[in-house]
Design a protein around this motif. Structure first.
Motif, PDB file in Angstrom:
ATOM      1  N   GLU B 264     -13.255  -3.633   0.144  1.00 28.32           N
ATOM      2  CA  GLU B 264     -13.293  -2.634  -0.786  1.00 28.32           C
ATOM      3  C   GLU B 264     -11.931  -1.706  -0.894  1.00 28.32           C
ATOM      4  N   LEU B 269     -10.577  -0.113  -4.550  1.00 35.70           N
ATOM      5  CA  LEU B 269     -10.393   1.387  -4.100  1.00 35.70           C
ATOM      6  C   LEU B 269      -8.887   1.616  -4.100  1.00 35.70           C
ATOM      7  N   GLN B 275     -15.960   9.895   0.064  1.00 34.61           N
ATOM      8  CA  GLN B 275     -16.899   8.548  -0.125  1.00 34.61           C
ATOM      9  C   GLN B 275     -16.357   7.440  -0.656  1.00 34.61           C
ATOM     10  N   ILE B 276     -16.541   6.557   0.238  1.00 35.33           N
ATOM     11  CA  ILE B 276     -15.937   5.068  -0.442  1.00 35.33           C
ATOM     12  C   ILE B 276     -17.023   4.223  -0.726  1.00 35.33           C
ATOM     13  N   SER B 277     -18.137   3.999  -0.267  1.00 34.78           N
ATOM     14  CA  SER B 277     -19.218   3.415  -0.485  1.00 34.78           C
ATOM     15  C   SER B 277     -20.297   3.685  -1.383  1.00 34.78           C
ATOM     16  N   PRO B 278     -20.821   3.021  -2.188  1.00 36.41           N
ATOM     17  CA  PRO B 278     -21.999   3.435  -3.385  1.00 36.41           C
ATOM     18  C   PRO B 278     -23.104   2.823  -2.549  1.00 36.41           C
TER      19      PRO B 278
END
Lengths: 364, 354
Positions: B264, B269, B275-278
């Motif tokens: 990611e 990204l 916040q990096i992960s949904p």
């Protein structure tokens, strides 16, 4: 050279493919076709709050343009991975003007904008520009300065409580201005600050508000995306200051005022610019003077003479006679950051990562 | 008349195949009723949900890009789930993997080195495994509940990320906003084509699926783990050590999640932000179970979950369906899928008339 041509070819063929795929070829819009606008919200539209205020901007475009505009709205897009896809799709399906409404939309928009050079991108709360990517932002600190003055007039303890979403300059700066506004009335005023590291966490915000109340704060200002701060303050018998929307009905009659956001002028200006072909990527930063920041009606409990003073303060800030960050400003350790007679530069305001003297709390 | 629920002697082979088909049919039916009741054309809505998002090259690219981390993590998690090792902290392992990979990408002395991607890969996998090793150690040594420990470590990982991007790793040229500088080009996967976002990290996922299949269906250790999941006492009697299943299960999940985090940050990204992960780490748990903990089932499950997500956006954009409605529809599909699986192991019988 070959590579570039190939990429460009693929880019346009790809864009056409997507346009065909979504059943629309409006990217080759003729004059009679409506102006196509895409808007990306960071959260669903609620009764109050950040996204609600942006939806009022969209409503303003609809009202002005009527059936000459086709607006596509998509909400609840926060993560950069998802945002980039959404911006791409909006651009590829022929939207001529695309709004991003969250700081987290920034990097994705910066990546997408160069690939669609004919599309106009407008990013609210952005800091980076491209040839076709403009930004707009509100001078929140003008609103908090007035609100802080109102708070200090009404506070008995001289202690103001501030709850912020994230310790970013757009929140730290207004927190400082809140206290500076209060100190313009009561030089001994202090401000306790708590950051939630979330825009929307009513549980945590309630705890924070109760903590501030127990520390003796009798005015609470909360810069998050909920009315929790206003609500808890009202229930605890303390004054409150609303943010983004007028939150009076949540405050048990204790909301002193709110610094509300009205993006209508920004949305209209961009839409008109694109419709007339005169749109340019700009960095717009407006406050009380342009009406992007507006003070909600003052609480009736505020004496008439004080209300008159506050309105005068609004007018003076709008006219540039008073600057919230005018020297002399000291930081928490007493170091002079702005000398008497000068004001903090715009760049320094937008990068503010220090607390003024009287702020209680730490910036991580 | 009353129906009786009865356990089947053997799991039904026919139902195994029929269950997803029935679930899909029921979902389309229930969805159509829902859409029609709210005044949307059911056929157009279903088309926008399942066809429109992927009938272009860009759509396909986005579909695979979204499905890739889900499939990768679900493969790793399923290794543990088969042995009843419940790693629900893949989200945290993903974050730690992304932090480690980004750290290598940002601070490696030579930003143009071709070694960057391999090093970031190792850092991501290693960090994810190290994060998962904490609950593995606690479970193997002190019999601590790994469900709690993995979940709690997710919050710690989130706070560590928040600390780094607000503090020491903050982009010096970024107006103090909480995000790191963008990774150098050599630290990013080069997309197959710059018009699209899909990048070679998809091959990592493909390899992971094959490894997962070989491990679970063709290796002795995989067999031992399945036995200890299905019949712990039998496994102990046969001399299979529980701690090796604990370590294998958790480390596999940690490695997969860490690599997904690396992919990611080196893919869509390009930097770290708070916040990096949904929610990939949590969604992958659902994917693993939709896929019945089987490698190829997981591929289908991951593709389905990501299609639902993209479809939810498309119906919002093209037809103006509210986001909440699309989430209800997604819920209906997952409900029917898992409910239909019930009939693989059970059947309904009419009681014989007395």
């Amino acid at each position: 050279m070959f590579n570039l041509t190939r990429r460009q070819f693929l880019r346009y063929s790809g864009a056409t493919g997507v346009a065909l795929g979504t059943g629309s070829l409006a990217s080759f819009a003729s004059a009679e076709e409506p102006l196509k606008i895409g808007v990306v919200y960071v959260s669903p539209i609620a009764e109050i709050g950040w996204t609600k205020q942006h939806s009022l901007g969209v409503d303003a475009i609809k009202k002005e343009f009527g059936d000459k505009v086709a607006i596509t709205v998509i909400d609840n897009i926060f993560m950069p991975q998802d945002a980039e896809r959404v911006f791409r799709e909006l651009a590829a399906s022929g939207n001529q003007l695309i709004f991003g409404t969250s700081f987290s939309h920034g990097t994705p928009m910066q990546k997408v904008a160069p690939r669609f050079p004919k599309t106009a991108f407008e990013h609210c709360s952005g800091i980076v520009h491209r040839a076709n990517l403009g930004t707009f932002e509100a001078k929140y600190y003008e609103g908090t300065f007035v609100a802080g003055a109102a708070g200090a007039h009404m506070s008995k303890s001289g202690k103001i409580g501030f709850i912020g979403g994230f310790p970013i300059p757009d929140i730290v700066g207004p927190a400082n201005a809140l206290l500076l506004g209060a100190q313009s009335v009561n030089p001994e005023a202090t401000c306790n600050a708590i950051f939630l590291n979330s825009w929307f966490d009513p549980g945590k915000e309630k705890e924070a508000a109760n903590t501030l109340l127990s520390q003796g704060c009798d005015v609470i200002c909360s810069m998050t995306d909920t009315a929790t701060g206003v609500q808890v303050a009202g229930e605890g018998g303390a004054w409150s200051i609303g943010y983004a929307s007028d939150m009076a009905k949540f405050g048990s009659g204790k909301q002193l005022t709110a610094f509300t956001l009205d993006w209508s002028s920004e949305y209209l200006r961009a839409a008109k610019g694109v419709a007339e072909g005169s749109w340019k990527a700009e960095a717009r930063w407006d406050g009380l003077a342009a009406g992007v920041v507006k003070m909600a009606p003052y609480n009736e409990a505020i004496p008439a003479d004080v209300q008159a003073k506050l309105k005068q303060l609004e007018a003076d800030i709008a006219a540039g006679k008073i600057h919230p960050y005018a020297g002399e400003l000291k930081d928490q350790d007493g170091n002079v950051k702005v000398a008497a007679g000068s004001v903090l530069s715009d760049t320094d305001i937008r990068g503010m990562n220090w607390f003024v003297r009287g702020m209680i709390g730490k910036l991580s | 008349m009353r129906l009786r629920i009865e356990q089947r002697q053997e799991p039904s082979a026919q139902m195994r195949i029929a269950a997803p088909v029935i679930a899909t049919a029921l979902t389309f039916l229930a969805g159509s009723v829902l859409f029609a009741a709210l005044g949307y054309d059911p056929l157009a809505t279903l088309h926008a949900f399942f066809v429109a998002p992927i009938n272009s090259i860009n759509g396909l690219s986005e579909w695979l890009l979204k499905a890739s981390p889900l499939i990768l993590i679900a493969c790793g998690l399923a290794v543990g789930f088969r042995a009843n090792i419940w790693n629900i902290g893949a989200e945290g392992q993903l974050i730690i993997g992304a932090i480690a990979a980004c750290g290598v990408g940002l601070f490696y002395p030579n930003p143009e080195s071709p070694l960057l991607i391999p090093l970031m890969f190792l850092a991501g996998a290693g960090a994810g495994m190290a994060w998962a090793a904490i609950p593995a150690f606690l479970r193997a040594r002190m019999n601590t509940n790994e469900i709690l420990v993995t979940l709690m470590l997710t919050y710690i990982a989130t706070l560590l990320l928040s600390f780094l991007v607000h503090g020491p790793w903050r982009d010096p040229a970024g107006f103090n906003y909480p995000q790191t500088a963008l990774l150098p080009a050599a630290a990013m996967f080069e997309p197959f084509d710059y018009s699209y976002r899909l990048n070679p990290s998809i091959f990592i996922t493909a390899v992971a699926v094959v490894i997962m299949w070989l491990f679970t269906d063709r290796s002795f250790l995989g067999y031992k783990m399945s036995v200890s999941g299905a019949a712990p006492l039998a496994a102990r009697y046969a001399g299979f050590r529980e701690s090796s299943a604990v370590w294998t299960g958790l480390l596999a999940g940690g490695a997969a999640a860490g690599i997904a985090g690396m992919a990611e940050v080196a893919g869509p990204l390009g930097q770290l932000s708070p916040q990096i992960s949904p929610g990939y780490g949590f969604a992958a748990i659902i994917v693993a179970f939709i896929g019945r903990l089987n490698a190829f089932g997981i591929v289908l499950g991951g593709l389905l979950m990501s299609l639902l997500f993209l479809g939810g956006e498309t119906v919002q954009m093209t037809l103006g369906l509210p986001a909440a409605l699309t989430r209800i529809f997604q819920g209906i599909l997952l409900f029917f899928l898992l409910a239909a699986d019930f009939f693989i192991y059970y059947r309904l019988r009419l009681p014989e008339h007395a």
